[in-house]
Design a protein around this motif. Sequence first.
Motif, PDB file in Angstrom:
ATOM      1  N   ILE A 288       0.818  -1.202   0.000  1.00  0.00           N
ATOM      2  CA  ILE A 288       0.000   0.000   0.000  1.00  0.00           C
ATOM      3  C   ILE A 288       0.859   1.263   0.000  1.00  0.00           C
ATOM      4  N   ILE A 289       2.002   1.192   0.667  1.00  0.00           N
ATOM      5  CA  ILE A 289       2.893   2.361   0.702  1.00  0.00           C
ATOM      6  C   ILE A 289       3.450   2.624  -0.698  1.00  0.00           C
ATOM      7  N   PHE A 290       3.913   1.559  -1.364  1.00  0.00           N
ATOM      8  CA  PHE A 290       4.401   1.705  -2.735  1.00  0.00           C
ATOM      9  C   PHE A 290       3.307   2.237  -3.658  1.00  0.00           C
ATOM     10  N   THR A 291       2.090   1.697  -3.523  1.00  0.00           N
ATOM     11  CA  THR A 291       1.003   2.078  -4.424  1.00  0.00           C
ATOM     12  C   THR A 291       0.588   3.525  -4.230  1.00  0.00           C
ATOM     13  N   VAL A 292       0.500   3.955  -2.965  1.00  0.00           N
ATOM     14  CA  VAL A 292       0.131   5.344  -2.689  1.00  0.00           C
ATOM     15  C   VAL A 292       1.152   6.303  -3.298  1.00  0.00           C
ATOM     16  N   LEU A 293       2.437   5.991  -3.112  1.00  0.00           N
ATOM     17  CA  LEU A 293       3.485   6.866  -3.649  1.00  0.00           C
ATOM     18  C   LEU A 293       3.494   6.870  -5.172  1.00  0.00           C
ATOM     19  N   LEU A 294       3.378   5.678  -5.787  1.00  0.00           N
ATOM     20  CA  LEU A 294       3.374   5.610  -7.248  1.00  0.00           C
ATOM     21  C   LEU A 294       2.126   6.261  -7.835  1.00  0.00           C
ATOM     22  N   GLY A 295       0.983   6.070  -7.155  1.00  0.00           N
ATOM     23  CA  GLY A 295      -0.242   6.706  -7.629  1.00  0.00           C
ATOM     24  C   GLY A 295      -0.173   8.216  -7.539  1.00  0.00           C
ATOM     25  N   PHE A 296       0.445   8.723  -6.480  1.00  0.00           N
ATOM     26  CA  PHE A 296       0.603  10.168  -6.316  1.00  0.00           C
ATOM     27  C   PHE A 296       1.543  10.738  -7.380  1.00  0.00           C
ATOM     28  N   ILE A 297       2.630  10.011  -7.679  1.00  0.00           N
ATOM     29  CA  ILE A 297       3.637  10.512  -8.622  1.00  0.00           C
ATOM     30  C   ILE A 297       3.152  10.422 -10.066  1.00  0.00           C
ATOM     31  N   PHE A 298       2.599   9.253 -10.457  1.00  0.00           N
ATOM     32  CA  PHE A 298       2.312   9.010 -11.866  1.00  0.00           C
ATOM     33  C   PHE A 298       0.862   9.273 -12.259  1.00  0.00           C
ATOM     34  N   LEU A 299      -0.081   9.111 -11.309  1.00  0.00           N
ATOM     35  CA  LEU A 299      -1.489   9.321 -11.638  1.00  0.00           C
ATOM     36  C   LEU A 299      -2.030  10.631 -11.105  1.00  0.00           C
ATOM     37  N   GLY A 300      -1.262  11.291 -10.238  1.00  0.00           N
ATOM     38  CA  GLY A 300      -1.754  12.529  -9.651  1.00  0.00           C
ATOM     39  C   GLY A 300      -2.836  12.301  -8.617  1.00  0.00           C
ATOM     40  N   ASP A 301      -2.896  11.084  -8.035  1.00  0.00           N
ATOM     41  CA  ASP A 301      -3.885  10.808  -6.998  1.00  0.00           C
ATOM     42  C   ASP A 301      -3.583  11.641  -5.758  1.00  0.00           C
ATOM     43  N   ASP A 302      -4.649  12.153  -5.131  1.00  0.00           N
ATOM     44  CA  ASP A 302      -4.473  12.877  -3.882  1.00  0.00           C
ATOM     45  C   ASP A 302      -4.060  11.902  -2.779  1.00  0.00           C
ATOM     46  N   PHE A 303      -3.181  12.367  -1.903  1.00  0.00           N
ATOM     47  CA  PHE A 303      -2.703  11.537  -0.805  1.00  0.00           C
ATOM     48  C   PHE A 303      -3.451  11.966   0.452  1.00  0.00           C
ATOM     49  N   SER A 307      -5.017   7.483   4.386  1.00  0.00           N
ATOM     50  CA  SER A 307      -4.024   6.570   3.802  1.00  0.00           C
ATOM     51  C   SER A 307      -2.746   6.557   4.628  1.00  0.00           C
ATOM     52  N   LEU A 308      -2.338   7.739   5.121  1.00  0.00           N
ATOM     53  CA  LEU A 308      -1.128   7.822   5.945  1.00  0.00           C
ATOM     54  C   LEU A 308      -1.312   7.088   7.269  1.00  0.00           C
ATOM     55  N   ILE A 309      -2.450   7.346   7.937  1.00  0.00           N
ATOM     56  CA  ILE A 309      -2.708   6.693   9.225  1.00  0.00           C
ATOM     57  C   ILE A 309      -2.796   5.176   9.050  1.00  0.00           C
ATOM     58  N   GLY A 310      -3.555   4.750   8.007  1.00  0.00           N
ATOM     59  CA  GLY A 310      -3.691   3.324   7.758  1.00  0.00           C
ATOM     60  C   GLY A 310      -2.364   2.666   7.441  1.00  0.00           C
ATOM     61  N   ALA A 311      -1.512   3.346   6.649  1.00  0.00           N
ATOM     62  CA  ALA A 311      -0.215   2.783   6.296  1.00  0.00           C
ATOM     63  C   ALA A 311       0.669   2.603   7.531  1.00  0.00           C
ATOM     64  N   ILE A 312       0.626   3.582   8.445  1.00  0.00           N
ATOM     65  CA  ILE A 312       1.416   3.474   9.681  1.00  0.00           C
ATOM     66  C   ILE A 312       0.957   2.282  10.513  1.00  0.00           C
ATOM     67  N   ILE A 313      -0.365   2.117  10.640  1.00  0.00           N
ATOM     68  CA  ILE A 313      -0.909   0.993  11.402  1.00  0.00           C
ATOM     69  C   ILE A 313      -0.525  -0.332  10.757  1.00  0.00           C
ATOM     70  N   ILE A 314      -0.614  -0.379   9.429  1.00  0.00           N
ATOM     71  CA  ILE A 314      -0.287  -1.607   8.700  1.00  0.00           C
ATOM     72  C   ILE A 314       1.168  -2.001   8.903  1.00  0.00           C
ATOM     73  N   VAL A 315       2.065  -1.038   8.787  1.00  0.00           N
ATOM     74  CA  VAL A 315       3.491  -1.331   8.948  1.00  0.00           C
ATOM     75  C   VAL A 315       3.798  -1.788  10.372  1.00  0.00           C
ATOM     76  N   MET A 316       3.137  -1.184  11.364  1.00  0.00           N
ATOM     77  CA  MET A 316       3.327  -1.622  12.752  1.00  0.00           C
ATOM     78  C   MET A 316       2.930  -3.090  12.912  1.00  0.00           C
ATOM     79  N   GLY A 317       1.767  -3.439  12.357  1.00  0.00           N
ATOM     80  CA  GLY A 317       1.330  -4.827  12.437  1.00  0.00           C
ATOM     81  C   GLY A 317       2.268  -5.770  11.712  1.00  0.00           C
ATOM     82  N   PHE A 318       2.776  -5.324  10.558  1.00  0.00           N
ATOM     83  CA  PHE A 318       3.704  -6.124   9.766  1.00  0.00           C
ATOM     84  C   PHE A 318       4.949  -6.484  10.569  1.00  0.00           C
TER      85      PHE A 318
END
Length: 352
Positions: A288-303, A307-318
């Motif tokens: 999800i971290i890779f996808t959010v960054l790539l989507g922001f860079i190449f697709l112009g998706d808003d960040f 997404s930030l909070i969820g990514a932090i929680i996900i990485v902690m669990g990982f």
Amino acid sequence: MLQWLNLSATNKFPSFMGMITAVLAQSGSFVVIKFATKDGINKYVMVVYSMALSTILLLPLAFFNNRSQCPPLTFSLLCSFFFLALLGTSAQIMTYRGIELSSPTLASAMLNLIPAFTFLLALIFRMEKINWRHYSSQAKVIGTIVSMTGAFVVIWYKGPPIFKIHSSSSYNTLRFSPNLNWILGGLLSAGDSLASSIWYIYQVSLTKKYPALIVIVFFQVLFITIQSGVYALIVVRDPSAWELNLDMGLIVIFYQAICAIGIRYCLQIWCVQRAGPLFCAMFKPIGIIFTVLLGFIFLGDDFYLGSLIGAIIIVMGFYVVQWGKASEEKVERGMENMESLCNDVPLLQNKT
């Protein structure tokens, strides 16, 4: 960090790097799929062409594989390859439809259900053991639940955009997404996660019966080409959708065939054989971290803040799960060393 995870001691650093590469390739796949569908390319036709090209590229590798060390191909094995491919085809169809209804970020976030599904399936098939009184088992369970929680945070809570590309859009400070397409896209992505978990588990038994990984990948991709081709012929009624032009669609097909299919499939099966299904499944939260960054860079998706909070929680669990796995393996190695010492003591006594 690697020392903390004890990867070098357990000889899993190659598997670690292999899964990071595979997840990055899959995240890039989500982004190019969304880009291609926005450009008018039919997603199901793209799957067929990508799989067919990957099959052609894998054919010489499978043909020149050292078959003398592998059992002969039988009808039973071909049926196993076909079933493995069917899981992959179902997962791809649900993924592509889910991305179309929602976003690459949501599709990647829902992949974080794979560790939970894989963990439950591994328990059912006795590939993983749980000792509720031991902290390592508790860490694996808690980490899996935390990762799932982070995935659902990304789905249900968007929040304000931290980096805003589309100035015409307006967002509330606390924005939940009741949109039916968004939720349906999430459910389809969850179905992809379940199919992928079964795919991981089934690969373990298959690689034990037939250890030639490149041959497994070749037949899997070949059968996915056939299955997705039949499905595409049913749902795609416009003959012009099958036309290939020298445009972005051709670049996407080459990326999918080489990186998202060929390299990723080989790495995943290799890592599952080396480190087990749960170890490999637990790398999905990083996607999800890779996808959010790539989507922001190449697709112009808003960040979004969600997404930030969820990514932090996900990485902690990982990392909690990885710590639990490393601790469990350390205890197992200690017990093996103790057993070997106990077996050696009578021999020493007899010599004296």
